[in-house]
Write an enzyme that holds these catalytic residues in place. Structure first.
Site, PDB file in Angstrom:
ATOM      1  N   PRO A 189       0.594  -0.773   0.371  1.00 23.86           N
ATOM      2  CA  PRO A 189      -0.176   0.288  -0.162  1.00 23.86           C
ATOM      3  C   PRO A 189       0.461   1.609   0.107  1.00 23.86           C
ATOM      4  O   PRO A 189       1.734   1.667   0.524  1.00 23.86           O
ATOM      5  CB  PRO A 189      -0.745  -0.561   0.993  1.00 23.86           C
ATOM      6  CG  PRO A 189      -0.127  -0.970   2.270  1.00 23.86           C
ATOM      7  CD  PRO A 189       0.822  -1.615   1.284  1.00 23.86           C
ATOM      8  N   GLY A 247       7.329   1.816   2.921  1.00 23.50           N
ATOM      9  CA  GLY A 247       8.236   2.203   1.543  1.00 23.50           C
ATOM     10  C   GLY A 247       8.322   1.779   0.944  1.00 23.50           C
ATOM     11  O   GLY A 247       9.204   1.353   0.292  1.00 23.50           O
ATOM     12  N   SER A 267       7.529   3.561  -1.588  1.00 18.65           N
ATOM     13  CA  SER A 267       7.937   4.258  -2.609  1.00 18.65           C
ATOM     14  C   SER A 267       9.872   4.186  -3.482  1.00 18.65           C
ATOM     15  O   SER A 267      10.089   3.528  -4.380  1.00 18.65           O
ATOM     16  CB  SER A 267       8.538   6.042  -2.417  1.00 18.65           C
ATOM     17  OG  SER A 267       8.936   6.565  -1.085  1.00 18.65           O
ATOM     18  N   ALA A 268      10.502   3.436  -1.700  1.00 22.70           N
ATOM     19  CA  ALA A 268      11.681   3.508  -2.012  1.00 22.70           C
ATOM     20  C   ALA A 268      12.040   1.721  -2.396  1.00 22.70           C
ATOM     21  O   ALA A 268      12.590   1.285  -3.862  1.00 22.70           O
ATOM     22  CB  ALA A 268      12.249   3.013  -0.655  1.00 22.70           C
ATOM     23  N   ALA A 269      10.303   0.793  -2.638  1.00 22.89           N
ATOM     24  CA  ALA A 269      10.852  -0.186  -2.787  1.00 22.89           C
ATOM     25  C   ALA A 269      10.416  -0.436  -4.620  1.00 22.89           C
ATOM     26  O   ALA A 269      11.088  -0.519  -5.232  1.00 22.89           O
ATOM     27  CB  ALA A 269       9.462  -1.247  -1.918  1.00 22.89           C
ATOM     28  N   ASP A 298      15.547   3.072   4.349  1.00 24.92           N
ATOM     29  CA  ASP A 298      13.470   2.674   3.183  1.00 24.92           C
ATOM     30  C   ASP A 298      14.331   2.109   1.980  1.00 24.92           C
ATOM     31  O   ASP A 298      14.626   1.037   2.173  1.00 24.92           O
ATOM     32  CB  ASP A 298      12.844   3.391   2.816  1.00 24.92           C
ATOM     33  CG  ASP A 298      11.760   3.643   4.043  1.00 24.92           C
ATOM     34  OD1 ASP A 298      12.264   3.419   5.551  1.00 24.92           O
ATOM     35  OD2 ASP A 298      10.880   4.432   3.933  1.00 24.92           O
TER      36      ASP A 298
HETATM   37  C1  MEV Z   1       9.467   6.177   6.871  1.00 23.52           C
HETATM   38  O1  MEV Z   1       9.671   4.905   6.555  1.00 23.52           O
HETATM   39  C2  MEV Z   1      11.337   6.224   8.336  1.00 23.52           C
HETATM   40  C3  MEV Z   1      11.171   8.017   8.540  1.00 23.52           C
HETATM   41  O2  MEV Z   1      12.118   7.835   9.617  1.00 23.52           O
HETATM   42  C4  MEV Z   1      11.704   8.547   7.430  1.00 23.52           C
HETATM   43  C5  MEV Z   1      12.889   8.487   6.763  1.00 23.52           C
HETATM   44  O3  MEV Z   1      13.938   7.942   7.762  1.00 23.52           O
HETATM   45  O4  MEV Z   1      13.382   8.672   6.000  1.00 23.52           O
HETATM   46  C6  MEV Z   1      10.095   8.089   9.149  1.00 23.52           C
END
Ligand code: MEV
Length: 298
Positions: free
Chosen positions: A88, A94, A96-98, A139
Protein backbone atom coordinates in the site's frame (compact mmCIF):
# COMPACT_ATOMS: atom_id res chain seq x y z
CA UNK A 1 13.46 -9.26 -12.89
CA UNK A 2 14.15 -6.36 -10.51
CA UNK A 3 12.96 -6.55 -6.92
CA UNK A 4 12.60 -4.09 -4.04
CA UNK A 5 11.28 -5.30 -0.69
CA UNK A 6 8.92 -3.46 1.57
CA UNK A 7 10.29 -2.68 5.02
CA UNK A 8 9.07 -2.39 8.55
CA UNK A 9 10.82 -0.20 11.09
CA UNK A 10 10.89 -2.06 14.40
CA UNK A 11 12.17 0.89 16.39
CA UNK A 12 13.76 4.27 15.75
CA UNK A 13 11.75 5.93 12.95
CA UNK A 14 12.05 9.73 12.80
CA UNK A 15 14.94 9.77 15.27
CA UNK A 16 16.92 8.04 12.49
CA UNK A 17 16.47 11.13 10.26
CA UNK A 18 18.34 13.10 12.95
CA UNK A 19 21.31 10.74 13.24
CA UNK A 20 20.07 8.16 15.78
CA UNK A 21 20.16 4.43 14.98
CA UNK A 22 17.04 2.47 14.02
CA UNK A 23 16.25 -1.22 13.57
CA UNK A 24 14.28 -2.38 10.55
CA UNK A 25 13.37 -5.59 8.74
CA UNK A 26 12.89 -6.27 5.06
CA UNK A 27 9.65 -8.10 4.22
CA UNK A 28 8.94 -10.44 1.33
CA UNK A 29 6.12 -8.25 0.02
CA UNK A 30 7.45 -5.59 -2.30
CA UNK A 31 7.74 -4.46 -5.91
CA UNK A 32 8.89 -6.45 -8.94
CA UNK A 33 9.92 -4.70 -12.14
CA UNK A 34 11.20 -5.44 -15.61
CA UNK A 35 12.79 -3.10 -18.16
CA UNK A 36 13.29 -3.31 -21.90
CA UNK A 37 14.34 -1.00 -24.71
CA UNK A 38 11.45 0.94 -26.22
CA UNK A 39 10.66 3.91 -28.46
CA UNK A 40 10.24 6.30 -25.54
CA UNK A 41 10.92 6.30 -21.82
CA UNK A 42 7.92 5.20 -19.84
CA UNK A 43 7.27 3.80 -16.36
CA UNK A 44 4.15 1.67 -15.97
CA UNK A 45 2.86 0.96 -12.49
CA UNK A 46 0.28 -1.67 -11.78
CA UNK A 47 -2.19 -2.24 -10.17
CA UNK A 48 -2.68 1.55 -10.37
CA UNK A 49 -2.77 1.68 -14.20
CA UNK A 50 -0.27 4.58 -14.24
CA UNK A 51 1.97 5.40 -17.23
CA UNK A 52 4.60 7.94 -16.20
CA UNK A 53 6.88 9.90 -18.53
CA UNK A 54 10.09 11.26 -17.01
CA UNK A 55 10.11 15.01 -16.37
CA UNK A 56 12.77 16.59 -14.10
CA UNK A 57 10.48 19.54 -13.39
CA UNK A 58 7.17 17.65 -13.50
CA UNK A 59 4.37 18.25 -11.02
CA UNK A 60 4.20 14.58 -9.99
CA UNK A 61 6.99 13.13 -7.80
CA UNK A 62 6.97 9.95 -9.93
CA UNK A 63 7.79 12.00 -13.06
CA UNK A 64 10.74 13.64 -11.31
CA UNK A 65 11.90 10.41 -9.64
CA UNK A 66 11.83 8.50 -12.94
CA UNK A 67 13.82 11.34 -14.60
CA UNK A 68 16.37 11.24 -11.75
CA UNK A 69 16.67 7.45 -12.07
CA UNK A 70 17.24 7.61 -15.85
CA UNK A 71 19.84 10.37 -15.38
CA UNK A 72 21.97 7.80 -13.52
CA UNK A 73 22.47 6.07 -16.91
CA UNK A 74 23.68 8.85 -19.23
CA UNK A 75 24.29 6.55 -22.22
CA UNK A 76 21.34 4.28 -22.70
CA UNK A 77 18.51 3.60 -25.09
CA UNK A 78 14.95 4.67 -24.30
CA UNK A 79 13.44 2.28 -21.72
CA UNK A 80 10.06 0.99 -20.75
CA UNK A 81 9.95 -0.06 -17.09
CA UNK A 82 6.96 -2.01 -15.81
CA UNK A 83 6.51 -2.39 -12.07
CA UNK A 84 4.03 -4.48 -10.10
CA UNK A 85 3.45 -2.93 -6.68
CA UNK A 86 2.28 -5.22 -3.86
CA UNK A 87 2.51 -2.64 -1.06
CA UNK A 88 0.00 0.00 0.00
CA UNK A 89 1.26 3.53 -0.77
CA UNK A 90 1.57 6.05 2.06
CA UNK A 91 1.35 3.27 4.64
CA UNK A 92 4.84 3.32 6.16
CA UNK A 93 6.00 0.12 4.47
CA UNK A 94 8.54 1.82 2.21
CA UNK A 95 6.50 1.65 -0.99
CA UNK A 96 8.25 4.53 -2.79
CA UNK A 97 11.72 3.19 -1.96
CA UNK A 98 10.73 -0.30 -3.10
CA UNK A 99 9.55 1.07 -6.47
CA UNK A 100 12.86 2.94 -6.87
CA UNK A 101 14.98 -0.08 -5.94
CA UNK A 102 12.99 -2.43 -8.20
CA UNK A 103 13.10 0.00 -11.15
CA UNK A 104 16.87 0.54 -10.88
CA UNK A 105 17.45 -3.18 -10.40
CA UNK A 106 15.42 -3.88 -13.56
CA UNK A 107 17.27 -1.20 -15.56
CA UNK A 108 20.64 -2.60 -14.38
CA UNK A 109 19.57 -6.02 -15.60
CA UNK A 110 18.37 -4.70 -18.98
CA UNK A 111 21.67 -2.84 -19.50
CA UNK A 112 23.83 -5.70 -18.08
CA UNK A 113 25.16 -3.50 -15.28
CA UNK A 114 26.47 -5.41 -12.26
CA UNK A 115 26.37 -3.86 -8.82
CA UNK A 116 25.93 -5.07 -5.27
CA UNK A 117 22.62 -4.67 -3.39
CA UNK A 118 24.38 -2.08 -1.18
CA UNK A 119 25.38 -0.06 -4.25
CA UNK A 120 21.83 -0.42 -5.55
CA UNK A 121 20.50 0.99 -2.25
CA UNK A 122 22.82 3.99 -2.55
CA UNK A 123 21.76 4.63 -6.14
CA UNK A 124 18.09 4.50 -5.15
CA UNK A 125 18.58 7.38 -2.72
CA UNK A 126 18.18 9.84 -5.64
CA UNK A 127 14.68 8.42 -6.10
CA UNK A 128 13.82 8.52 -2.41
CA UNK A 129 14.95 12.16 -2.06
CA UNK A 130 12.29 13.23 -4.55
CA UNK A 131 9.57 11.65 -2.42
CA UNK A 132 10.77 12.37 1.08
CA UNK A 133 12.92 15.48 0.85
CA UNK A 134 15.24 14.49 3.71
CA UNK A 135 15.24 10.68 3.88
CA UNK A 136 17.49 8.93 6.37
CA UNK A 137 18.21 6.26 3.72
CA UNK A 138 16.78 3.43 5.84
CA UNK A 139 13.93 2.62 3.43
CA UNK A 140 16.08 2.16 0.32
CA UNK A 141 18.78 0.30 2.30
CA UNK A 142 16.28 -2.20 3.72
CA UNK A 143 14.44 -2.47 0.42
CA UNK A 144 17.61 -3.47 -1.40
CA UNK A 145 19.35 -5.56 1.25
CA UNK A 146 16.60 -6.97 3.55
CA UNK A 147 17.10 -9.08 6.67
CA UNK A 148 17.06 -7.54 10.13
CA UNK A 149 19.50 -4.70 10.55
CA UNK A 150 20.57 -1.72 12.57
CA UNK A 151 20.88 1.41 10.45
CA UNK A 152 22.47 4.76 11.14
CA UNK A 153 22.54 7.49 8.50
CA UNK A 154 25.79 7.52 6.54
CA UNK A 155 26.97 4.16 7.92
CA UNK A 156 26.75 0.68 6.39
CA UNK A 157 23.81 -1.48 7.48
CA UNK A 158 24.71 -3.67 10.46
CA UNK A 159 22.93 -7.03 10.07
CA UNK A 160 21.60 -8.51 13.32
CA UNK A 161 21.75 -12.22 14.04
CA UNK A 162 19.44 -14.34 16.15
CA UNK A 163 18.36 -17.97 16.16
CA UNK A 164 14.75 -17.04 16.92
CA UNK A 165 12.51 -15.76 14.10
CA UNK A 166 10.34 -12.70 14.67
CA UNK A 167 6.62 -13.30 14.20
CA UNK A 168 5.40 -9.88 13.16
CA UNK A 169 1.88 -8.87 12.26
CA UNK A 170 1.41 -5.78 10.17
CA UNK A 171 -1.93 -4.00 10.41
CA UNK A 172 -3.06 -1.17 8.14
CA UNK A 173 -5.09 1.67 9.68
CA UNK A 174 -6.64 2.54 6.32
CA UNK A 175 -5.40 6.13 6.72
CA UNK A 176 -2.61 7.19 4.37
CA UNK A 177 -0.10 9.88 5.22
CA UNK A 178 2.79 11.75 3.64
CA UNK A 179 6.23 10.81 4.98
CA UNK A 180 7.53 14.18 3.78
CA UNK A 181 4.92 16.04 5.87
CA UNK A 182 5.41 13.88 8.96
CA UNK A 183 9.20 14.29 8.79
CA UNK A 184 8.71 18.06 8.37
CA UNK A 185 6.37 18.13 11.40
CA UNK A 186 9.04 16.52 13.61
CA UNK A 187 11.65 18.94 12.23
CA UNK A 188 9.35 21.88 13.17
CA UNK A 189 8.89 20.48 16.70
CA UNK A 190 12.68 20.11 16.99
CA UNK A 191 13.16 23.73 15.98
CA UNK A 192 10.45 25.02 18.35
CA UNK A 193 11.39 22.90 21.36
CA UNK A 194 14.85 21.34 20.91
CA UNK A 195 15.14 20.25 24.55
CA UNK A 196 11.94 18.17 24.51
CA UNK A 197 12.50 16.63 21.10
CA UNK A 198 16.19 15.84 21.63
CA UNK A 199 15.20 14.10 24.91
CA UNK A 200 12.72 12.01 22.92
CA UNK A 201 15.44 11.10 20.39
CA UNK A 202 17.87 10.16 23.18
CA UNK A 203 15.24 7.92 24.79
CA UNK A 204 14.53 6.27 21.42
CA UNK A 205 18.26 5.64 20.93
CA UNK A 206 18.39 3.82 24.30
CA UNK A 207 15.39 1.69 23.27
CA UNK A 208 17.05 0.83 19.95
CA UNK A 209 20.29 -0.23 21.64
CA UNK A 210 18.38 -2.45 24.09
CA UNK A 211 16.26 -3.86 21.26
CA UNK A 212 19.42 -4.89 19.40
CA UNK A 213 20.50 -6.89 22.47
CA UNK A 214 16.99 -8.35 22.91
CA UNK A 215 16.87 -9.50 19.26
CA UNK A 216 20.33 -11.04 19.45
CA UNK A 217 19.42 -12.82 22.71
CA UNK A 218 16.04 -13.98 21.35
CA UNK A 219 14.33 -12.18 24.26
CA UNK A 220 11.03 -11.26 22.60
CA UNK A 221 9.32 -10.37 25.87
CA UNK A 222 11.84 -7.57 26.37
CA UNK A 223 11.60 -6.62 22.70
CA UNK A 224 7.81 -6.32 22.99
CA UNK A 225 8.12 -3.97 25.97
CA UNK A 226 10.59 -1.83 24.02
CA UNK A 227 8.13 -1.61 21.10
CA UNK A 228 5.41 -0.37 23.48
CA UNK A 229 7.74 2.26 24.94
CA UNK A 230 8.79 3.43 21.48
CA UNK A 231 5.10 3.82 20.55
CA UNK A 232 4.56 6.08 23.59
CA UNK A 233 7.46 8.33 22.62
CA UNK A 234 6.22 8.55 19.02
CA UNK A 235 2.81 9.53 20.43
CA UNK A 236 4.48 12.36 22.34
CA UNK A 237 5.80 13.59 18.98
CA UNK A 238 2.19 13.63 17.71
CA UNK A 239 2.76 10.91 15.14
CA UNK A 240 0.08 8.44 16.23
CA UNK A 241 -3.60 8.54 15.37
CA UNK A 242 -6.43 7.24 17.54
CA UNK A 243 -6.92 4.42 15.04
CA UNK A 244 -3.26 3.34 15.39
CA UNK A 245 -3.53 3.55 19.20
CA UNK A 246 -6.71 1.43 19.14
CA UNK A 247 -5.08 -1.18 16.93
CA UNK A 248 -2.01 -1.40 19.18
CA UNK A 249 -4.22 -1.79 22.26
CA UNK A 250 -6.32 -4.46 20.55
CA UNK A 251 -3.17 -6.36 19.58
CA UNK A 252 -1.79 -6.23 23.13
CA UNK A 253 -5.15 -7.37 24.56
CA UNK A 254 -5.12 -10.28 22.10
CA UNK A 255 -1.73 -11.51 23.29
CA UNK A 256 0.88 -9.47 21.39
CA UNK A 257 4.15 -9.07 23.27
CA UNK A 258 4.25 -5.45 22.12
CA UNK A 259 2.85 -3.17 19.43
CA UNK A 260 3.61 0.18 17.88
CA UNK A 261 3.05 2.38 14.88
CA UNK A 262 5.68 1.90 12.21
CA UNK A 263 7.16 4.28 9.64
CA UNK A 264 6.18 7.90 9.30
CA UNK A 265 2.93 7.72 11.31
CA UNK A 266 -0.03 10.07 10.97
CA UNK A 267 -1.81 6.95 9.68
CA UNK A 268 -0.28 4.05 7.82
CA UNK A 269 0.62 0.82 9.57
CA UNK A 270 1.28 -0.59 13.01
CA UNK A 271 3.17 -3.73 13.95
CA UNK A 272 2.58 -6.29 16.65
CA UNK A 273 5.06 -8.89 17.87
CA UNK A 274 3.46 -12.30 18.38
CA UNK A 275 4.99 -14.95 20.66
CA UNK A 276 4.40 -17.75 18.12
CA UNK A 277 3.21 -18.31 14.57
CA UNK A 278 -0.32 -19.47 15.46
CA UNK A 279 -0.79 -16.44 17.70
CA UNK A 280 0.34 -14.22 14.81
CA UNK A 281 -2.50 -15.61 12.71
CA UNK A 282 -4.96 -14.92 15.53
CA UNK A 283 -3.66 -11.31 15.78
CA UNK A 284 -4.24 -10.91 12.05
CA UNK A 285 -7.93 -11.65 12.57
CA UNK A 286 -8.08 -9.05 15.34
CA UNK A 287 -6.32 -6.39 13.26
CA UNK A 288 -8.60 -6.56 10.23
CA UNK A 289 -8.70 -7.85 6.73
CA UNK A 290 -5.61 -5.97 5.49
CA UNK A 291 -3.39 -7.36 8.26
CA UNK A 292 -0.72 -9.86 7.32
CA UNK A 293 2.02 -11.89 8.97
CA UNK A 294 5.69 -11.33 8.24
CA UNK A 295 7.96 -13.97 9.68
CA UNK A 296 11.48 -12.62 9.70
CA UNK A 297 14.67 -14.48 10.48
CA UNK A 298 17.60 -12.47 11.73
C1 MEV B 1 9.93 6.32 7.02
O1 MEV B 1 9.75 4.96 6.65
C2 MEV B 1 10.88 6.42 8.17
C3 MEV B 1 11.18 7.83 8.64
O2 MEV B 1 12.11 7.70 9.72
C4 MEV B 1 11.78 8.68 7.53
C5 MEV B 1 13.19 8.26 7.13
O3 MEV B 1 13.87 7.59 7.87
O4 MEV B 1 13.60 8.69 6.03
C6 MEV B 1 9.94 8.52 9.19
Amino acid sequence: MGFGRGKVILLGEHAVVHGCPAIAVGIERGVTASASTAERNILRLSPWGLAIEPDPSGGEPLERAFAAALALYPERPALEVSAEVELPAGAGLGCSAAIGVAALDAIDEALSIQRSRTELAEAALVWERIFHGNPSGIDNAMSAVGGVALYRKGEPLQPLRSNKPLHLVIGYSGESSSTKEMVASVARQLEDDPKRVNKAFEAIEVLVRNAKLAIEAGDHIALGQLLDLNHTILSSLMLCTSKLDEMCQAARAAGALGAKMTGAGGGGCMIALAPKQDQALRLCEVLGQDAFVAEVSA
